[in-house]
Design an enzyme around this catalytic site. Sequence first.
Site, PDB file in Angstrom:
ATOM      1  N   ASN A  60       0.865  -1.182   0.000  1.00  0.00           N
ATOM      2  CA  ASN A  60       0.000   0.000   0.000  1.00  0.00           C
ATOM      3  C   ASN A  60       0.903   1.234   0.000  1.00  0.00           C
ATOM      4  O   ASN A  60       1.472   1.585   1.032  1.00  0.00           O
ATOM      5  CB  ASN A  60      -0.895  -0.040   1.250  1.00  0.00           C
ATOM      6  CG  ASN A  60      -1.769   1.195   1.378  1.00  0.00           C
ATOM      7  OD1 ASN A  60      -1.804   2.047   0.483  1.00  0.00           O
ATOM      8  ND2 ASN A  60      -2.476   1.300   2.494  1.00  0.00           N
ATOM      9  N   LYS A  85       0.078   4.236  -0.266  1.00  0.00           N
ATOM     10  CA  LYS A  85      -0.590   5.396   0.352  1.00  0.00           C
ATOM     11  C   LYS A  85      -0.377   6.645  -0.518  1.00  0.00           C
ATOM     12  O   LYS A  85      -0.337   6.532  -1.739  1.00  0.00           O
ATOM     13  CB  LYS A  85      -0.112   5.580   1.799  1.00  0.00           C
ATOM     14  CG  LYS A  85      -0.286   4.280   2.610  1.00  0.00           C
ATOM     15  CD  LYS A  85      -0.094   4.448   4.082  1.00  0.00           C
ATOM     16  CE  LYS A  85      -0.272   3.091   4.785  1.00  0.00           C
ATOM     17  NZ  LYS A  85      -0.155   3.167   6.216  1.00  0.00           N
ATOM     18  N   HIS A  90      -9.502   0.996   4.999  1.00  0.00           N
ATOM     19  CA  HIS A  90      -8.225   1.177   5.691  1.00  0.00           C
ATOM     20  C   HIS A  90      -8.427   2.092   6.891  1.00  0.00           C
ATOM     21  O   HIS A  90      -9.242   3.018   6.848  1.00  0.00           O
ATOM     22  CB  HIS A  90      -7.190   1.779   4.737  1.00  0.00           C
ATOM     23  CG  HIS A  90      -5.811   1.745   5.295  1.00  0.00           C
ATOM     24  ND1 HIS A  90      -5.371   2.702   6.188  1.00  0.00           N
ATOM     25  CD2 HIS A  90      -4.795   0.866   5.130  1.00  0.00           C
ATOM     26  CE1 HIS A  90      -4.125   2.390   6.542  1.00  0.00           C
ATOM     27  NE2 HIS A  90      -3.745   1.294   5.915  1.00  0.00           N
ATOM     28  N   GLU A 100      -6.782   4.474   7.993  1.00  0.00           N
ATOM     29  CA  GLU A 100      -6.591   5.909   7.740  1.00  0.00           C
ATOM     30  C   GLU A 100      -7.854   6.524   7.149  1.00  0.00           C
ATOM     31  O   GLU A 100      -8.183   7.683   7.428  1.00  0.00           O
ATOM     32  CB  GLU A 100      -5.366   6.113   6.828  1.00  0.00           C
ATOM     33  CG  GLU A 100      -4.082   5.955   7.616  1.00  0.00           C
ATOM     34  CD  GLU A 100      -2.930   5.345   6.840  1.00  0.00           C
ATOM     35  OE1 GLU A 100      -2.947   5.371   5.598  1.00  0.00           O
ATOM     36  OE2 GLU A 100      -1.996   4.831   7.504  1.00  0.00           O
ATOM     37  N   GLU A 117      -5.243  -5.042  10.551  1.00  0.00           N
ATOM     38  CA  GLU A 117      -4.220  -4.020  10.752  1.00  0.00           C
ATOM     39  C   GLU A 117      -4.502  -3.298  12.071  1.00  0.00           C
ATOM     40  O   GLU A 117      -5.322  -2.373  12.117  1.00  0.00           O
ATOM     41  CB  GLU A 117      -4.254  -2.997   9.612  1.00  0.00           C
ATOM     42  CG  GLU A 117      -3.932  -3.583   8.264  1.00  0.00           C
ATOM     43  CD  GLU A 117      -3.340  -2.530   7.320  1.00  0.00           C
ATOM     44  OE1 GLU A 117      -2.253  -2.767   6.800  1.00  0.00           O
ATOM     45  OE2 GLU A 117      -3.955  -1.473   7.128  1.00  0.00           O
ATOM     46  N   GLY A 150       2.560   2.315  10.856  1.00  0.00           N
ATOM     47  CA  GLY A 150       3.493   3.430  10.714  1.00  0.00           C
ATOM     48  C   GLY A 150       4.160   3.844  12.009  1.00  0.00           C
ATOM     49  O   GLY A 150       4.763   4.909  12.088  1.00  0.00           O
ATOM     50  N   SER A 201       3.549  -2.140  10.341  1.00  0.00           N
ATOM     51  CA  SER A 201       5.002  -2.161  10.524  1.00  0.00           C
ATOM     52  C   SER A 201       5.635  -3.499  10.152  1.00  0.00           C
ATOM     53  O   SER A 201       6.567  -3.955  10.827  1.00  0.00           O
ATOM     54  CB  SER A 201       5.362  -1.753  11.961  1.00  0.00           C
ATOM     55  OG  SER A 201       4.922  -0.428  12.214  1.00  0.00           O
TER      56      SER A 201
HETATM   57  P1  13P Z   1       3.062   0.422   7.763  1.00  0.00           P
HETATM   58  O1  13P Z   1       3.604  -0.861   7.140  1.00  0.00           O
HETATM   59  O2  13P Z   1       3.778   1.636   7.285  1.00  0.00           O
HETATM   60  O3  13P Z   1       2.941   0.304   9.236  1.00  0.00           O
HETATM   61  O4  13P Z   1       1.559   0.572   7.207  1.00  0.00           O
HETATM   62  C1  13P Z   1       0.703  -0.505   7.265  1.00  0.00           C
HETATM   63  C2  13P Z   1      -0.505  -0.189   6.477  1.00  0.00           C
HETATM   64  O5  13P Z   1      -1.285   0.671   6.844  1.00  0.00           O
HETATM   65  C3  13P Z   1      -0.732  -0.932   5.223  1.00  0.00           C
HETATM   66  O6  13P Z   1      -1.994  -0.713   4.722  1.00  0.00           O
END
Ligand code: 13P
Length: 252
Positions: A9, A11, A95, A97, A167, A173, A213
């Site tokens: 992803n 982003k 997601h 976010e 997740e 992150g 992560s």
């Molecule tokens: P990170 O791997 O940066 O923690 O992000 C995970 C994520 O949100 C994948 O969709």
Amino acid sequence: MRTPLIAGNWKMNLTRADSVALAKALAEGVGSATHYEAAVFPPALYVDAVREVLQGSKVKWGTQNLYPEAPGAFTGEICAPMLVDLGCTYVILGHSERRTLMGETDAQVNKKTLAALAAGITPIVCVGELLAERQANQTADVIRKQFEGSLAGLTEAQIKQCVIAYEPVWAIGTGLTASPQQAEEVHADLRKLLAERYNQPLSQEVRILYGGSVKPSNAAELMSQPNVDGALVGGASLKAADFLGIAAGVKS
Ligand code: 13P
């Protein structure tokens, strides 16, 4: 047999040129591997450029969201038929976010999931608890509620077309990763929810990815858990070497 999926992803990162270069490196690095599947999720604006590079390779592609309506007057949005037009296999939905920053609800994620399925696109539906929810021992309840809401009303045939991603929000992150045991516990719970609503054999067919992560140093152990069927990777998917290092953690 569930083929592990390593999904990147991206982003809201990278330029068009960066995206093309990364896609090229991944197509080359994944080569002819068949013991896992790889997919990338560039910003929607770059999907077409990435498609040109990945066509004919083993790496699939998709978008990070869609709007669940037919083409029409919905300024700024993209719909499932447009994803089909660009050869997308997958779409990431719900997601954290989007849930947190854009206020997306389970009901909206459910509509999007049904729209993706109707177009023949495989949704990767994300669920996950906040840190405060984990600390209050609410993880199982939160996951059940998101599962029930986001995947409401799907037939057996439809749920078989879905991928679920666990997740934990506190691991995204942050550099904090769920331990393999913490991940496995939630993945096993999700499989139990599938068995309860549908049936046991079906519950064994749906892939459940872990995200939060994931990096080359922790991927193999996470993915060695019986109910962890791959990874949804954010930050580490922006570097070909890291994405491929994570993919190397899939047992061949
Ligand atoms: P990170 O791997 O940066 O923690 O992000 C995970 C994520 O949100 C994948 O969709």
